[in-house]
Scaffold this motif. Sequence first.
Motif, PDB file in Angstrom:
ATOM      1  N   PRO A   3      -5.854  -0.246  14.848  1.00 49.03           N
ATOM      2  CA  PRO A   3      -5.805   1.218  14.848  1.00 49.03           C
ATOM      3  C   PRO A   3      -4.799   1.711  13.799  1.00 49.03           C
ATOM      4  CG  PRO A   3      -5.648   0.367  17.086  1.00 49.03           C
ATOM      5  CD  PRO A   3      -5.497  -0.800  16.155  1.00 49.03           C
ATOM      6  N   THR A   4      -5.236   2.624  12.959  1.00 50.72           N
ATOM      7  CA  THR A   4      -4.387   3.120  11.881  1.00 50.72           C
ATOM      8  C   THR A   4      -3.143   3.829  12.424  1.00 50.72           C
ATOM      9  OG1 THR A   4      -6.357   3.347  10.522  1.00 50.72           O
ATOM     10  CG2 THR A   4      -4.398   4.480   9.754  1.00 50.72           C
ATOM     11  N   ALA A   5      -3.256   4.495  13.554  1.00 46.55           N
ATOM     12  CA  ALA A   5      -2.087   5.177  14.137  1.00 46.55           C
ATOM     13  C   ALA A   5      -0.979   4.171  14.434  1.00 46.55           C
ATOM     14  CB  ALA A   5      -2.490   5.928  15.400  1.00 46.55           C
ATOM     15  N   ASP A   6      -1.345   3.002  14.966  1.00 44.45           N
ATOM     16  CA  ASP A   6      -0.348   1.967  15.248  1.00 44.45           C
ATOM     17  C   ASP A   6       0.263   1.424  13.963  1.00 44.45           C
ATOM     18  OD1 ASP A   6      -1.139   2.370  17.843  1.00 44.45           O
ATOM     19  OD2 ASP A   6      -2.046   0.397  18.114  1.00 44.45           O
ATOM     20  N   LEU A   7      -0.558   1.271  12.941  1.00 50.50           N
ATOM     21  CA  LEU A   7      -0.068   0.792  11.649  1.00 50.50           C
ATOM     22  C   LEU A   7       0.913   1.798  11.058  1.00 50.50           C
ATOM     23  CD1 LEU A   7      -0.174  -1.267   9.356  1.00 50.50           C
ATOM     24  CD2 LEU A   7      -2.193  -0.060   8.487  1.00 50.50           C
ATOM     25  N   ARG A   8       0.574   3.086  11.123  1.00 55.95           N
ATOM     26  CA  ARG A   8       1.467   4.132  10.616  1.00 55.95           C
ATOM     27  C   ARG A   8       2.807   4.090  11.333  1.00 55.95           C
ATOM     28  NH1 ARG A   8      -0.597   7.773   7.306  1.00 55.95           N
ATOM     29  NH2 ARG A   8       1.035   9.261   7.775  1.00 55.95           N
ATOM     30  N   THR A   9       2.789   3.922  12.651  1.00 56.57           N
ATOM     31  CA  THR A   9       4.022   3.851  13.430  1.00 56.57           C
ATOM     32  C   THR A   9       4.874   2.659  12.984  1.00 56.57           C
ATOM     33  OG1 THR A   9       2.986   4.922  15.320  1.00 56.57           O
ATOM     34  CG2 THR A   9       4.973   3.636  15.755  1.00 56.57           C
ATOM     35  N   ALA A  10       4.240   1.509  12.810  1.00 58.88           N
ATOM     36  CA  ALA A  10       4.972   0.303  12.400  1.00 58.88           C
ATOM     37  C   ALA A  10       5.595   0.471  11.020  1.00 58.88           C
ATOM     38  CB  ALA A  10       4.040  -0.902  12.412  1.00 58.88           C
ATOM     39  N   LEU A  11       4.957   1.264  10.174  1.00 55.47           N
ATOM     40  CA  LEU A  11       5.463   1.479   8.821  1.00 55.47           C
ATOM     41  C   LEU A  11       6.434   2.648   8.735  1.00 55.47           C
ATOM     42  CD1 LEU A  11       2.130   0.937   6.878  1.00 55.47           C
ATOM     43  CD2 LEU A  11       4.108  -0.603   6.924  1.00 55.47           C
ATOM     44  N   MET A  66       0.841  -1.183   0.000  1.00 53.93           N
ATOM     45  CA  MET A  66       0.000   0.000   0.000  1.00 53.93           C
ATOM     46  C   MET A  66       0.883   1.243   0.000  1.00 53.93           C
ATOM     47  SD  MET A  66      -2.998  -0.955   2.736  1.00 53.93           S
ATOM     48  CE  MET A  66      -4.093   0.332   2.224  1.00 53.93           C
ATOM     49  N   THR A  67       0.379   2.284  -0.600  1.00 56.66           N
ATOM     50  CA  THR A  67       1.112   3.550  -0.617  1.00 56.66           C
ATOM     51  C   THR A  67       0.740   4.376   0.609  1.00 56.66           C
ATOM     52  OG1 THR A  67      -0.601   4.767  -1.809  1.00 56.66           O
ATOM     53  CG2 THR A  67       1.022   3.557  -3.152  1.00 56.66           C
ATOM     54  N   PRO A  68       1.571   5.338   0.977  1.00 64.64           N
ATOM     55  CA  PRO A  68       1.210   6.219   2.094  1.00 64.64           C
ATOM     56  C   PRO A  68      -0.125   6.935   1.868  1.00 64.64           C
ATOM     57  CG  PRO A  68       3.537   6.424   1.639  1.00 64.64           C
ATOM     58  CD  PRO A  68       2.949   5.568   0.543  1.00 64.64           C
ATOM     59  N   ASP A  69      -0.434   7.299   0.623  1.00 67.76           N
ATOM     60  CA  ASP A  69      -1.722   7.939   0.340  1.00 67.76           C
ATOM     61  C   ASP A  69      -2.889   7.001   0.629  1.00 67.76           C
ATOM     62  OD1 ASP A  69      -0.627  10.369  -0.418  1.00 67.76           O
ATOM     63  OD2 ASP A  69      -0.559   9.829  -2.552  1.00 67.76           O
ATOM     64  N   GLU A  70      -2.748   5.734   0.296  1.00 69.24           N
ATOM     65  CA  GLU A  70      -3.809   4.759   0.585  1.00 69.24           C
ATOM     66  C   GLU A  70      -3.984   4.610   2.095  1.00 69.24           C
ATOM     67  OE1 GLU A  70      -3.797   1.574  -3.036  1.00 69.24           O
ATOM     68  OE2 GLU A  70      -2.022   1.591  -1.741  1.00 69.24           O
ATOM     69  N   ILE A  71      -2.902   4.596   2.815  1.00 70.31           N
ATOM     70  CA  ILE A  71      -2.970   4.484   4.272  1.00 70.31           C
ATOM     71  C   ILE A  71      -3.611   5.728   4.865  1.00 70.31           C
ATOM     72  CG2 ILE A  71      -1.585   4.299   6.382  1.00 70.31           C
ATOM     73  CD1 ILE A  71       0.257   2.437   4.682  1.00 70.31           C
ATOM     74  N   LEU A  75       5.701   5.833   9.230  1.00 70.23           N
ATOM     75  CA  LEU A  75       5.056   7.014   8.673  1.00 70.23           C
ATOM     76  C   LEU A  75       4.730   8.000   9.788  1.00 70.23           C
ATOM     77  CD1 LEU A  75       2.569   5.242   6.249  1.00 70.23           C
ATOM     78  CD2 LEU A  75       4.760   6.303   5.674  1.00 70.23           C
ATOM     79  N   ALA A  76       4.746   9.272   9.460  1.00 65.31           N
ATOM     80  CA  ALA A  76       4.424  10.311  10.445  1.00 65.31           C
ATOM     81  C   ALA A  76       2.954  10.204  10.842  1.00 65.31           C
ATOM     82  CB  ALA A  76       4.712  11.682   9.861  1.00 65.31           C
ATOM     83  N   PRO A  77       2.651  10.522  12.110  1.00 62.13           N
ATOM     84  CA  PRO A  77       1.243  10.523  12.531  1.00 62.13           C
ATOM     85  C   PRO A  77       0.470  11.598  11.779  1.00 62.13           C
ATOM     86  CG  PRO A  77       2.721  11.018  14.383  1.00 62.13           C
ATOM     87  CD  PRO A  77       3.558  10.885  13.148  1.00 62.13           C
ATOM     88  N   THR A  78      -0.823  11.366  11.628  1.00 63.69           N
ATOM     89  CA  THR A  78      -1.682  12.366  10.993  1.00 63.69           C
ATOM     90  C   THR A  78      -2.192  13.324  12.042  1.00 63.69           C
ATOM     91  OG1 THR A  78      -3.603  10.924  11.201  1.00 63.69           O
ATOM     92  CG2 THR A  78      -2.406  10.865   9.108  1.00 63.69           C
ATOM     93  N   ALA A  79      -2.568  14.502  11.615  1.00 59.51           N
ATOM     94  CA  ALA A  79      -3.036  15.538  12.550  1.00 59.51           C
ATOM     95  C   ALA A  79      -4.444  15.300  12.997  1.00 59.51           C
ATOM     96  CB  ALA A  79      -2.927  16.901  11.904  1.00 59.51           C
TER      97      ALA A  79
END
Length: 66
Positions: free
Chosen positions: A52-60, A1-6, A62-66
């Motif tokens: 939780p998407t925040a946990d997925l972002r951290t594992a990948l 998946m791309t960061p945009d998809e996430i 990626l910066a947290p979203t606002a």
Amino acid sequence: MTPDEIDRLGVSCDLITAARALGIGKSTAYAAARAGTFPVRVLKVGSRYVVPTADLRTALGLAPTA
């Protein structure tokens, strides 16, 4: 998946979507969720697994979203 998809996932996603983002197969993902060894936090909601998407972002990495 791309960061945009996430970015479009919202607050949480299903286990299979998270597994796809992490490069994990479906059977392996379910086995890891049951064993408590999935690489990110998995919540059991009824009969569903939710990540939780925040946990997925951290594992990948990626910066947290606002």
